[in-house]
Design a protein around this motif. Structure first.
Motif, PDB file in Angstrom:
ATOM      1  N   TYR A  74      47.189  46.340  40.465  1.00  0.00           N
ATOM      2  CA  TYR A  74      46.103  46.067  40.056  1.00  0.00           C
ATOM      3  C   TYR A  74      45.094  47.650  39.834  1.00  0.00           C
TER       4      TYR A  74
ATOM      5  N   VAL B 207      38.602  44.215  37.597  1.00  0.00           N
ATOM      6  CA  VAL B 207      40.057  44.674  37.920  1.00  0.00           C
ATOM      7  C   VAL B 207      40.967  43.646  36.959  1.00  0.00           C
TER       8      VAL B 207
ATOM      9  N   TYR C  96      43.669  39.174  48.984  1.00  0.00           N
ATOM     10  CA  TYR C  96      43.893  38.568  47.696  1.00  0.00           C
ATOM     11  C   TYR C  96      42.612  37.655  47.158  1.00  0.00           C
TER      12      TYR C  96
ATOM     13  N   LEU D  30      40.466  40.192  45.415  1.00  0.00           N
ATOM     14  CA  LEU D  30      41.068  40.568  44.396  1.00  0.00           C
ATOM     15  C   LEU D  30      40.914  39.561  43.112  1.00  0.00           C
TER      16      LEU D  30
ATOM     17  N   ARG E   1      39.025  40.243  39.707  1.00  0.00           N
ATOM     18  CA  ARG E   1      39.713  39.848  38.440  1.00  0.00           C
ATOM     19  C   ARG E   1      38.900  39.089  37.559  1.00  0.00           C
TER      20      ARG E   1
END
Length: 108
Positions: A74, A55, A43, A46, A50
Motif C-alpha cells: 500500500y 491509497v 484492513y 485500508l 483505497r
C-alpha cells in the motif's frame, strides 16, 4: 473513485504511519506493527482509503521459489498525501494540544 474519508483516531493512526515516509510502500503486517492495530481494524480502514483514492494497492510479484505468500503493498497517492496531512491536522486541531505528538525530547 475519489472521495472523502472521515478521519477518526484509527484512520489518523494509519495515515500517520503512511506520512512517516509517504513515498515508501507498506504492507499489512508492517502497518499493524506501526499502528498497534489488529488486522480486523486495519484492513477495513485500508479498504476505505483505497475506495476514496487516498491509497493504492499492488500485489508483490514473487519468485516462485519464495517460501512465503506474496504481500500486498500500500502507498499513499498524491491526493492521499495532501488529504492525509489535512485530515490529521484537522483532527489534532479538534482534539486540542493535549493529543499532539511532542517534538520535545523526554527527560532522562
Amino acid at each position: 473513485m475519489t472521495g472523502d474519508v472521515r478521519v477518526t483516531a484509527g484512520v489518523a493512526k494509519v495515515l500517520a504511519a503512511f506520512l512517516h515516509d509517504p513515498a515508501s510502500d507498506r504492507y499489512g503486517l508492517d502497518l499493524m506493527n506501526a499502528t498497534g492495530m489488529p488486522s480486523g481494524t486495519l484492513y477495513p480502514i485500508l479498504a476505505r482509503l483505497r475506495q476514496a483514492g487516498w491509497v493504492r494497492a499492488e500485489w508483490e510479484i514473487l519468485d516462485p521459489e519464495a517460501a512465503r505468500p506474496p504481500r500486498r503493498y500500500y502507498r499513499l497517492t498524491a491526493h492521499g498525501v495532501a488529504a492525509a496531512r489535512q485530515g490529521v491536522a484537522q483532527l489534532y486541531q479538534q482534539l486540542g494540544p493535549a493529543v499532539r505528538p511532542s517534538t520535545k525530547p523526554r527527560p532522562a
